[in-house]
Enzyme design. Structure first.
Site, short mmCIF file in Angstrom:
data_model
loop_
_atom_site.label_atom_id
_atom_site.label_comp_id
_atom_site.label_asym_id
_atom_site.label_seq_id
_atom_site.Cartn_x
_atom_site.Cartn_y
_atom_site.Cartn_z
N HIS A 183 31.01 18.91 17.00
CA HIS A 183 30.18 18.42 15.77
C HIS A 183 30.03 19.36 14.86
O HIS A 183 29.37 20.25 14.91
CB HIS A 183 28.85 17.91 16.27
CG HIS A 183 28.14 17.08 15.18
ND1 HIS A 183 28.70 15.97 14.33
CD2 HIS A 183 26.79 16.89 14.45
CE1 HIS A 183 28.02 15.47 13.52
NE2 HIS A 183 26.85 16.04 13.66
N ARG A 210 31.15 7.46 10.01
CA ARG A 210 31.50 8.10 8.47
C ARG A 210 33.13 7.84 8.21
O ARG A 210 33.48 7.31 7.13
CB ARG A 210 31.12 9.56 8.79
CG ARG A 210 29.73 9.61 8.61
CD ARG A 210 29.21 11.17 8.43
NE ARG A 210 27.89 11.21 8.28
CZ ARG A 210 27.00 12.17 8.85
NH1 ARG A 210 27.51 13.19 9.47
NH2 ARG A 210 25.75 12.27 8.43
N THR A 212 19.79 16.84 18.47
CA THR A 212 19.48 17.95 17.64
C THR A 212 20.53 18.97 17.40
O THR A 212 21.30 19.16 18.24
CB THR A 212 18.18 18.96 18.44
OG1 THR A 212 17.19 17.86 18.53
CG2 THR A 212 17.67 20.05 17.61
N1 APR Z 1 8.22 19.47 20.22
C1 APR Z 1 8.12 18.13 19.66
N2 APR Z 1 8.66 17.89 18.40
C2 APR Z 1 9.06 18.89 17.68
C3 APR Z 1 9.02 20.23 18.09
C4 APR Z 1 8.54 20.38 19.45
N3 APR Z 1 8.54 21.66 19.96
N4 APR Z 1 9.47 21.04 17.28
C5 APR Z 1 9.64 20.29 16.21
N5 APR Z 1 9.28 18.95 16.65
C6 APR Z 1 9.43 17.67 15.56
C7 APR Z 1 9.08 17.82 14.17
O1 APR Z 1 7.48 18.19 14.08
C8 APR Z 1 9.60 17.12 13.31
O2 APR Z 1 8.55 15.90 13.25
O3 APR Z 1 10.85 17.51 15.42
C9 APR Z 1 10.82 16.52 14.05
C10 APR Z 1 12.23 16.68 13.49
O4 APR Z 1 12.08 15.82 12.54
P1 APR Z 1 12.76 16.18 11.00
O5 APR Z 1 12.41 17.54 10.63
O6 APR Z 1 12.29 14.78 10.11
O7 APR Z 1 14.28 16.27 11.30
P2 APR Z 1 15.39 15.00 11.32
O8 APR Z 1 16.01 14.74 10.08
O9 APR Z 1 14.70 14.17 12.28
O10 APR Z 1 16.54 15.93 12.34
C11 APR Z 1 16.27 15.99 13.64
O11 APR Z 1 18.48 15.47 14.58
O12 APR Z 1 20.53 15.29 13.10
C12 APR Z 1 19.91 16.17 13.66
O13 APR Z 1 20.26 17.99 12.32
C13 APR Z 1 19.18 17.17 12.75
O14 APR Z 1 18.46 18.81 14.30
C14 APR Z 1 18.12 17.78 13.47
C15 APR Z 1 17.62 16.59 14.28
#
Ligand code: APR
Length: 319
Positions: free
Chosen positions: A176, A152, A120
């Site tokens: 990062h 990359r 994250t």
């Molecule tokens: N508990 C569990 N899951 C959660 C919570 C929580 N408290 N809050 C948010 N989520 C879940 C969301 O419901 C969502 O399914 O985290 C997921 C995040 O997925 P995406 O929005 O698709 O984001 P993604 O592209 O997977 O990126 C996730 O990785 O590379 C990093 O910058 C990016 O911080 C981001 C993370």
């Protein structure tokens, strides 16, 4: 034979793709966790139903309950919010810190021996939260950034020179973000340093593109951010750990004096194996490289300080 167990928190793009890679490689059983009901269960079921076609026997399950994650060998943290239009960097920092703190404390409580890989963003700051929330030693809290940034850089080098990506090797250190430190001197093609193969201005162009690698994908996708390369990079770290490969990869670790930095997560080369970080591999930096590295560490320190201020403000507002 039972498989190792990997919990992937966040069943979004990065989390689900990481789960897919792990299961399809036959590496581990995967438990997908999300706060949204049905999302991890649905994606896990879909992934499990692909198994007969692909021929692996790893179990993939989804849950909203951390009890189901108990006894995990590795915990991958991808849960968080993406930055929305109108949302400040501070908002994102505070919100994701809250999410990472909550999920890591729950997951770590039931998997006290696990190794945590933080994905994250903002990555380096979230590593600090995970270290604190888990209470784990630094060997078992590792940030995924350097593998992605190096991948990359390698893909751009291969494209520029018309060679296989497998002939390329690259190191990107530091935080990062905008201050990452790609090291052309330690980046090679067929063993030959990049600095002997390309003029300085071409290298600088590739370095620049690497620095903006995440933003380049976001600009094209318009909604959402990169996930295939982040998931592949996370998978490589999980594989290095579970298969005890003693593999040297650039990862964010809590430095304790190495590279002249103490008490901060910054990307450096580490040797990864079954116990997590087995060694921080120190390499010689030139004065310029060290200056860039220090600037990167200072940027991480800025985020950590800001995060503490935001937490104090929120606590004060609550009374
Ligand atoms: N508990 C569990 N899951 C959660 C919570 C929580 N408290 N809050 C948010 N989520 C879940 C969301 O419901 C969502 O399914 O985290 C997921 C995040 O997925 P995406 O929005 O698709 O984001 P993604 O592209 O997977 O990126 C996730 O990785 O590379 C990093 O910058 C990016 O911080 C981001 C993370």
């Amino acid at each position: 034979m039972s498989h190792p167990k990997v919990t992937v928190i966040g069943a979004g793009n990065v989390g689900a793709t990481t789960a897919q890679r792990i299961a399809e490689a036959g590496l581990a059983d995967v438990v997908l966790v999300d706060i949204v009901e049905g999302l991890p269960q649905g994606k896990a079921l879909d992934l499990a139903e692909a198994a007969p076609v692909l021929g692996h026997d790893c179990r993939v399950t989804g849950t909203n309950d951390y009890a189901d994650t108990a006894g995990s060998d590795v915990i991958v943290v991808t849960s968080g919010l993406a930055r929305q239009p109108g949302m400040s960097r501070d908002d994102l920092l505070a919100k994701n810190a809250g999410i990472v703190r909550a999920v890591v404390s729950q997951a770590a409580a039931v998997s006290p021996d696990a190794i945590i890989i933080v994905v994250t963003n903002p990555l380096d700051a979230m590593c600090h939260v995970a270290l604190e929330a888990s209470g784990f030693p630094r060997e078992r809290v590792i940030g995924m950034a350097g593998v992605l940034d190096s991948a990359r850089f390698r893909s751009f080098i291969a494209e520029e020179l018309g060679v296989s990506v497998t002939n390329t090797h690259a190191f990107v250190l530091g935080g990062h973000g905008d201050t990452m430190v790609p090291l052309p001197r330690y980046s090679t093609v067929g063993g030959v340093p990049l600095t002997e193969l390309l003029p300085a201005e071409r290298i600088e162009a590739l370095v620049d593109r690497t620095r903006n690698g995440g933003a380049e994908v976001v600009a094209l996708l318009k909604t959402g951010s990169a996930f295939y390369a982040p998931a592949a990079s996370t998978y490589q770290m999980v594989d290095a750990i579970l298969n005890d490969r003693h593999m040297i990869l650039p990862c964010a670790v809590h430095l304790q004096g190495e590279f002249g930095v103490a008490g901060l997560f910054v990307g450096v080369p580490v040797r990864l194996g079954r116990s997590g970080v087995e060694q921080v591999v120190t390499i010689e930096l030139t004065a310029d490289e060290q200056t860039a590295f220090d600037a990167s560490a200072a940027a991480v320190q800025g985020l950590v300080t800001r995060m503490a201020e935001l937490a104090a403000e929120a606590a004060a507002a609550k009374g």
